[in-house]
Design a protein around this motif. Structure first.
Motif, short mmCIF file in Angstrom:
data_model
loop_
_atom_site.label_atom_id
_atom_site.label_comp_id
_atom_site.label_asym_id
_atom_site.label_seq_id
_atom_site.Cartn_x
_atom_site.Cartn_y
_atom_site.Cartn_z
N VAL A 204 0.84 -1.20 0.00
CA VAL A 204 0.00 0.00 0.00
C VAL A 204 0.87 1.25 0.00
O VAL A 204 0.62 2.21 -0.74
CB VAL A 204 -0.96 -0.01 1.21
CG1 VAL A 204 -1.61 1.36 1.40
CG2 VAL A 204 -2.02 -1.08 1.03
N TRP A 205 1.90 1.27 0.83
CA TRP A 205 2.80 2.43 0.87
C TRP A 205 3.45 2.64 -0.50
O TRP A 205 3.49 3.77 -1.00
CB TRP A 205 3.88 2.20 1.94
CG TRP A 205 4.88 3.32 2.04
CD1 TRP A 205 6.01 3.48 1.29
CD2 TRP A 205 4.84 4.44 2.95
NE1 TRP A 205 6.68 4.62 1.67
CE2 TRP A 205 5.98 5.23 2.68
CE3 TRP A 205 3.96 4.83 3.94
CZ2 TRP A 205 6.26 6.40 3.38
CZ3 TRP A 205 4.24 6.00 4.65
CH2 TRP A 205 5.36 6.76 4.38
N ARG A 289 -4.35 8.56 4.03
CA ARG A 289 -4.48 7.23 4.61
C ARG A 289 -3.42 6.28 4.06
O ARG A 289 -2.98 5.37 4.76
CB ARG A 289 -5.87 6.66 4.31
CG ARG A 289 -7.05 7.40 4.94
CD ARG A 289 -7.10 7.21 6.45
NE ARG A 289 -6.90 5.82 6.87
CZ ARG A 289 -7.84 4.88 6.84
NH1 ARG A 289 -9.06 5.17 6.40
NH2 ARG A 289 -7.57 3.66 7.26
N ILE A 290 -3.04 6.46 2.81
CA ILE A 290 -2.06 5.57 2.18
C ILE A 290 -0.66 5.85 2.73
O ILE A 290 0.07 4.93 3.10
CB ILE A 290 -2.08 5.73 0.65
CG1 ILE A 290 -3.40 5.19 0.08
CG2 ILE A 290 -0.89 5.01 0.01
CD1 ILE A 290 -3.58 5.43 -1.40
N LEU A 291 -0.28 7.12 2.77
CA LEU A 291 1.05 7.49 3.26
C LEU A 291 1.00 7.76 4.76
O LEU A 291 1.46 8.80 5.24
CB LEU A 291 1.59 8.70 2.49
CG LEU A 291 1.86 8.45 1.00
CD1 LEU A 291 2.37 9.73 0.33
CD2 LEU A 291 2.86 7.32 0.81
N ASP A 292 0.46 6.83 5.48
CA ASP A 292 0.43 6.86 6.94
C ASP A 292 1.63 6.07 7.43
O ASP A 292 1.78 4.88 7.11
CB ASP A 292 -0.88 6.24 7.43
CG ASP A 292 -1.06 6.32 8.94
OD1 ASP A 292 -0.07 6.53 9.66
OD2 ASP A 292 -2.20 6.14 9.39
N THR A 297 -2.63 1.79 11.15
CA THR A 297 -3.73 2.69 10.78
C THR A 297 -3.73 3.05 9.30
O THR A 297 -4.61 3.77 8.84
CB THR A 297 -3.67 3.98 11.63
OG1 THR A 297 -2.37 4.58 11.50
CG2 THR A 297 -3.93 3.68 13.09
N ARG A 298 -2.75 2.55 8.57
CA ARG A 298 -2.70 2.79 7.13
C ARG A 298 -3.89 2.11 6.45
O ARG A 298 -4.32 1.04 6.87
CB ARG A 298 -1.38 2.25 6.57
CG ARG A 298 -1.08 2.61 5.12
CD ARG A 298 0.28 2.05 4.73
NE ARG A 298 1.32 2.54 5.63
CZ ARG A 298 2.46 1.90 5.90
NH1 ARG A 298 2.70 0.72 5.35
NH2 ARG A 298 3.35 2.42 6.72
N ALA A 299 -4.40 2.72 5.42
CA ALA A 299 -5.53 2.13 4.70
C ALA A 299 -5.10 0.82 4.05
O ALA A 299 -4.00 0.73 3.49
CB ALA A 299 -6.05 3.10 3.65
N ASP A 300 -5.97 -0.19 4.11
CA ASP A 300 -5.67 -1.41 3.36
C ASP A 300 -6.20 -1.23 1.93
O ASP A 300 -6.86 -0.25 1.61
CB ASP A 300 -6.24 -2.64 4.04
CG ASP A 300 -7.76 -2.62 4.18
OD1 ASP A 300 -8.44 -1.93 3.40
OD2 ASP A 300 -8.28 -3.30 5.08
N THR A 303 -10.01 -0.61 1.53
CA THR A 303 -10.42 0.75 1.86
C THR A 303 -10.12 1.68 0.70
O THR A 303 -10.93 2.55 0.34
CB THR A 303 -9.69 1.23 3.12
OG1 THR A 303 -10.02 0.37 4.21
CG2 THR A 303 -10.08 2.66 3.47
N ILE A 304 -8.96 1.51 0.09
CA ILE A 304 -8.58 2.34 -1.05
C ILE A 304 -9.52 2.11 -2.23
O ILE A 304 -10.03 3.05 -2.85
CB ILE A 304 -7.13 2.05 -1.47
CG1 ILE A 304 -6.17 2.37 -0.33
CG2 ILE A 304 -6.75 2.85 -2.72
CD1 ILE A 304 -4.77 1.84 -0.54
N ALA A 305 -9.77 0.84 -2.54
CA ALA A 305 -10.62 0.51 -3.69
C ALA A 305 -12.03 1.04 -3.53
O ALA A 305 -12.71 1.33 -4.53
CB ALA A 305 -10.64 -1.00 -3.90
#
Length: 319
Positions: A204-205, A289-292, A297-300, A303-305
């Motif tokens: 994700v990152w 949320r992605i670059l957390d 707590t980063r978006a999976d 969540t992104i999709a």
């Protein structure tokens, strides 16, 4: 797996890493993941993967832009990002983490279809295990087990239990990764902690870094390590400054909270805050949320999709 003449039995001599790469490559099937047509293993252990053709990779596209080419349109950037999200979502749904997502591992066909390639660092982070149900099958004179806590199933494939053995059922568990993979600009900060990490969150990152690179034709930092990169150090000290610069909220949804740097937008006569239906969709919320830096707590990828902006990209491209 097709083998060249004289290659019988060579698979037993290949490393586990190579076998995993070939196994994943041969079994993944998705529009945004490279399709492997054939695997050839020669007697001297040289391996060849015959894959579908792609015209160019994203690194070449971005390098062309940095050398004076025409920058991608916002629509093209979003379209590539949406396809990348779709490909990663498929892999994560299959329990596969790529662990080396980067511009040069994302190719594009002549028809503009994005393909994730190279599974040399891929891993299976979701595995199926056999666990006891807590019940035993009658017969054979074996003592019945009263609970799962006291049961212990004999492991296949060494022995095949008799009918009286404890019944098992399949259960999927997610495991952490230990080995460090990837290229510096795309590597998530937790990879430098020396601890085990969730491989899917690393993907994700990297997805966020790829989006940043194709949108702005540069990287946000050289490496996500505070003591080795001053830019990243500033980011973790004050992430809001970073996001306000690169992924600002649309004017329509900036609030006029006391002390907010955006208060003047509303006092300048822009009127009342809009309803949710009036807010222009953008990447500002999901990129935060992605670059957390905290993988917990980063978006999976799911969540992104399902982010409204990402869904809107899909709706546009399907027209």
């Amino acid at each position: 797996m097709p083998l060249q003449p004289g290659g019988q039995g060579v698979c037993a001599q290949l490393s586990r890493r190579v076998l995993m790469e070939m196994g994943i490559a041969m079994n993944v099937q998705h529009r945004n993941v490279i399709r492997t047509l054939e695997v050839i293993v020669e007697a001297d252990l040289r391996c060849y993967l015959v894959q579908e053709a792609c015209a160019v990779d994203l690194l070449s596209l971005v390098q062309g832009l940095s050398n004076g080419g025409v920058r991608m349109s916002e629509a093209d950037v979003s379209r590539y990002f949406k396809q990348l999200v779709d490909g990663v979502q498929y892999l994560h749904g299959a329990g596969i983490a790529h662990r080396d997502l980067k511009l040069d591992n994302v190719c594009v066909t002549e028809q503009g279809v994005l393909k994730i390639v190279d599974f040399g660092c891929a891993t299976l982070f979701r595995r199926r295990i056999q666990v006891p149900t807590g019940k035993a099958v009658a017969g054979g004179g074996h003592r019945k087990h009263k609970g799962a806590a006291g049961t212990r199933a004999r492991a296949a494939p060494y022995t095949v239990p008799a009918k009286s053995a404890v019944q098992l059922h399949s259960q999927y568990v997610e495991t952490l990764s230990t080995s460090v993979c990837g290229s510096d600009p795309y590597m998530a900060p937790e990879l430098f902690s020396g601890k085990n990490y969730a491989a899917a969150m690393v993907d994700v990152w990297a997805l966020g870094i790829i989006y940043f690179a194709i949108k702005f034709v540069q990287f946000p930092w050289a490496i996500a390590h505070a003591s080795r990169d001053r830019g990243f150090q500033k980011f973790i000290q004050c992430p809001d400054v970073f996001f306000d610069r690169w992924f600002p909220a649309p004017v329509e949804c900036r609030t006029a909270k006391s002390g907010s740097p955006h208060t003047d937008l509303w006092t300048a006569g822009l009127g009342k805050l809009p309803s949710p239906q009036q807010v222009r969709l953008s990447d500002y919320a999901i990129m935060r949320r992605i670059l957390d830096v905290n993988p917990a707590t980063r978006a999976d990828i799911y969540t992104i999709a399902n982010n409204s902006w990402v869904l809107a990209i899909g709706a546009e491209t399907s027209k």
